[in-house]
Motif scaffolding. Structure first.
Motif, PDB file in Angstrom:
ATOM      1  N   LEU A   1       3.130  25.323  11.171  1.00  9.42           N
ATOM      2  CA  LEU A   1       4.163  24.704  10.340  1.00  9.42           C
ATOM      3  C   LEU A   1       5.534  25.271  10.672  1.00  9.42           C
ATOM      4  N   THR A   2       5.630  26.578  10.754  1.00  8.24           N
ATOM      5  CA  THR A   2       6.907  27.216  11.059  1.00  8.24           C
ATOM      6  C   THR A   2       7.430  26.762  12.414  1.00  8.24           C
ATOM      7  N   ALA A   3       6.571  26.688  13.405  1.00 11.04           N
ATOM      8  CA  ALA A   3       6.979  26.231  14.738  1.00 11.04           C
ATOM      9  C   ALA A   3       7.463  24.782  14.702  1.00 11.04           C
ATOM     10  N   ARG A   4       6.786  23.939  13.960  1.00  9.28           N
ATOM     11  CA  ARG A   4       7.200  22.530  13.850  1.00  9.28           C
ATOM     12  C   ARG A   4       8.551  22.404  13.135  1.00  9.28           C
ATOM     13  N   LEU A   5       8.746  23.203  12.093  1.00 10.64           N
ATOM     14  CA  LEU A   5      10.035  23.186  11.395  1.00 10.64           C
ATOM     15  C   LEU A   5      11.153  23.697  12.300  1.00 10.64           C
ATOM     16  N   GLU A   6      10.886  24.752  13.061  1.00 10.71           N
ATOM     17  CA  GLU A   6      11.885  25.273  14.003  1.00 10.71           C
ATOM     18  C   GLU A   6      12.250  24.219  15.042  1.00 10.71           C
ATOM     19  N   LYS A   7      11.239  23.530  15.557  1.00 12.82           N
ATOM     20  CA  LYS A   7      11.482  22.493  16.569  1.00 12.82           C
ATOM     21  C   LYS A   7      12.287  21.337  15.978  1.00 12.82           C
ATOM     22  N   ALA A   8      11.957  20.942  14.760  1.00 13.59           N
ATOM     23  CA  ALA A   8      12.635  19.806  14.127  1.00 13.59           C
ATOM     24  C   ALA A   8      14.084  20.129  13.757  1.00 13.59           C
ATOM     25  N   TYR A   9      14.335  21.352  13.272  1.00 18.41           N
ATOM     26  CA  TYR A   9      15.636  21.657  12.687  1.00 18.41           C
ATOM     27  C   TYR A   9      16.501  22.632  13.468  1.00 18.41           C
ATOM     28  N   GLY A  10      15.920  23.384  14.365  1.00 23.53           N
ATOM     29  CA  GLY A  10      16.723  24.327  15.141  1.00 23.53           C
ATOM     30  C   GLY A  10      17.491  25.281  14.247  1.00 23.53           C
ATOM     31  N   ARG A  11      18.784  25.388  14.501  1.00 23.11           N
ATOM     32  CA  ARG A  11      19.628  26.349  13.777  1.00 23.11           C
ATOM     33  C   ARG A  11      19.872  25.976  12.313  1.00 23.11           C
TER      34      ARG A  11
ATOM     35  N   ASP B   1      -3.869  26.630  -2.545  1.00 19.80           N
ATOM     36  CA  ASP B   1      -2.875  25.915  -1.761  1.00 19.80           C
ATOM     37  C   ASP B   1      -2.067  26.897  -0.927  1.00 19.80           C
ATOM     38  N   LEU B   2      -1.467  26.373   0.135  1.00 19.09           N
ATOM     39  CA  LEU B   2      -0.463  27.123   0.880  1.00 19.09           C
ATOM     40  C   LEU B   2       0.880  26.554   0.451  1.00 19.09           C
ATOM     41  N   ASN B   3       1.559  27.248  -0.449  1.00 23.67           N
ATOM     42  CA  ASN B   3       2.833  26.800  -1.007  1.00 23.67           C
ATOM     43  C   ASN B   3       3.977  27.351  -0.170  1.00 23.67           C
TER      44      ASN B   3
ATOM     45  N   ALA C   1      11.784  15.553   8.579  1.00 25.98           N
ATOM     46  CA  ALA C   1      10.759  16.186   7.747  1.00 25.98           C
ATOM     47  C   ALA C   1       9.490  15.348   7.680  1.00 25.98           C
ATOM     48  N   GLU C   2       9.620  14.049   7.718  1.00 28.14           N
ATOM     49  CA  GLU C   2       8.477  13.169   7.467  1.00 28.14           C
ATOM     50  C   GLU C   2       7.267  13.469   8.360  1.00 28.14           C
ATOM     51  N   PRO C   3       7.396  13.519   9.690  1.00 19.93           N
ATOM     52  CA  PRO C   3       6.197  13.796  10.496  1.00 19.93           C
ATOM     53  C   PRO C   3       5.636  15.208  10.290  1.00 19.93           C
ATOM     54  N   VAL C   4       6.506  16.165  10.070  1.00 19.54           N
ATOM     55  CA  VAL C   4       6.050  17.539   9.842  1.00 19.54           C
ATOM     56  C   VAL C   4       5.311  17.621   8.512  1.00 19.54           C
ATOM     57  N   PHE C   5       5.889  17.054   7.477  1.00 21.91           N
ATOM     58  CA  PHE C   5       5.268  17.104   6.160  1.00 21.91           C
ATOM     59  C   PHE C   5       3.972  16.284   6.123  1.00 21.91           C
ATOM     60  N   HIS C   6       3.955  15.162   6.822  1.00 22.62           N
ATOM     61  CA  HIS C   6       2.740  14.335   6.907  1.00 22.62           C
ATOM     62  C   HIS C   6       1.602  15.146   7.536  1.00 22.62           C
ATOM     63  N   TRP C   7       1.900  15.810   8.653  1.00 25.60           N
ATOM     64  CA  TRP C   7       0.903  16.665   9.303  1.00 25.60           C
ATOM     65  C   TRP C   7       0.423  17.753   8.344  1.00 25.60           C
ATOM     66  N   TRP C   8       1.351  18.395   7.633  1.00 24.21           N
ATOM     67  CA  TRP C   8       1.020  19.485   6.713  1.00 24.21           C
ATOM     68  C   TRP C   8       0.101  18.994   5.594  1.00 24.21           C
ATOM     69  N   ARG C   9       0.402  17.818   5.057  1.00 26.55           N
ATOM     70  CA  ARG C   9      -0.445  17.255   3.994  1.00 26.55           C
ATOM     71  C   ARG C   9      -1.830  16.901   4.536  1.00 26.55           C
ATOM     72  N   GLU C  10      -1.901  16.439   5.776  1.00 29.90           N
ATOM     73  CA  GLU C  10      -3.202  16.143   6.391  1.00 29.90           C
ATOM     74  C   GLU C  10      -4.064  17.396   6.516  1.00 29.90           C
ATOM     75  N   GLN C  11      -3.449  18.563   6.556  1.00 30.02           N
ATOM     76  CA  GLN C  11      -4.178  19.835   6.605  1.00 30.02           C
ATOM     77  C   GLN C  11      -4.701  20.227   5.219  1.00 30.02           C
ATOM     78  N   GLY C  12      -4.376  19.414   4.208  1.00 31.26           N
ATOM     79  CA  GLY C  12      -4.846  19.670   2.853  1.00 31.26           C
ATOM     80  C   GLY C  12      -3.890  20.485   1.998  1.00 31.26           C
ATOM     81  N   ASN C  13      -2.629  20.554   2.429  1.00 28.64           N
ATOM     82  CA  ASN C  13      -1.631  21.356   1.717  1.00 28.64           C
ATOM     83  C   ASN C  13      -0.622  20.468   0.998  1.00 28.64           C
ATOM     84  N   PRO C  14      -0.016  20.985  -0.070  1.00 33.18           N
ATOM     85  CA  PRO C  14       1.059  20.221  -0.722  1.00 33.18           C
ATOM     86  C   PRO C  14       2.307  20.251   0.151  1.00 33.18           C
ATOM     87  N   SER C  15       3.123  19.225   0.029  1.00 31.13           N
ATOM     88  CA  SER C  15       4.373  19.180   0.798  1.00 31.13           C
ATOM     89  C   SER C  15       5.214  20.411   0.508  1.00 31.13           C
TER      90      SER C  15
END
Length: 126
Positions: A13-23, A45-47, A63-77
């Motif tokens: 998740l952290t890597a995906r957020l870093e890739k999506a948002y950078g600085r 849950d992983l909050n 955020a949408e693709p990252v959050f979608h993937w995260w929810r598919e892992q069974g976690n809340p957005s």
């Protein structure tokens, strides 16, 4: 084994957020039972709080693709806020912020929760 799975998911998740948002990504914070070392697969849950420098249409689209993937892992957005919203939203997210002040792990960036003043009146109201 369960903790390894949770740690891998959080690293991904952290890597995906870093890739999506950078600085623009200022902080990623795990809070709740997992941050306290009391996470149980299938039950807990992983909050996560993700903090950006700004949030507009472009950031929400990222955020949408990252959050979608995260929810598919069974976690809340993740809770997605700006730095300013962290300082001014403790009344809206009283339970979450109360939890963050007591048990959190900074996964990336700054500890935006340190020193945050909470008014317990909002905790009761929520």
């Amino acid at each position: 084994m369960a903790e390894e799975l949770a740690r891998k998911q959080l690293n991904d998740l952290t890597a995906r957020l870093e890739k999506a948002y950078g600085r623009e990504l200022k902080s990623v914070i795990l809070y709740g039972s997992a941050a306290a070392g009391d996470w149980h697969e299938g039950y807990s849950d992983l909050n996560v709080l993700a903090v950006l420098g700004r949030i507009g249409v472009e950031e929400l689209e990222k955020a949408e693709p990252v959050f979608h993937w995260w929810r598919e892992q069974g976690n809340p957005s993740p809770l997605l806020l700006t730095e300013e919203e962290v300082r001014t939203s403790a009344d809206c997210f009283a339970i979450e912020f109360h939890d963050m002040t007591e048990r959190r792990q900074v996964l990336y960036g700054e500890d935006v929760i340190e020193g945050l003043a909470l008014d317990d009146r909002y905790y009761r109201a929520q």
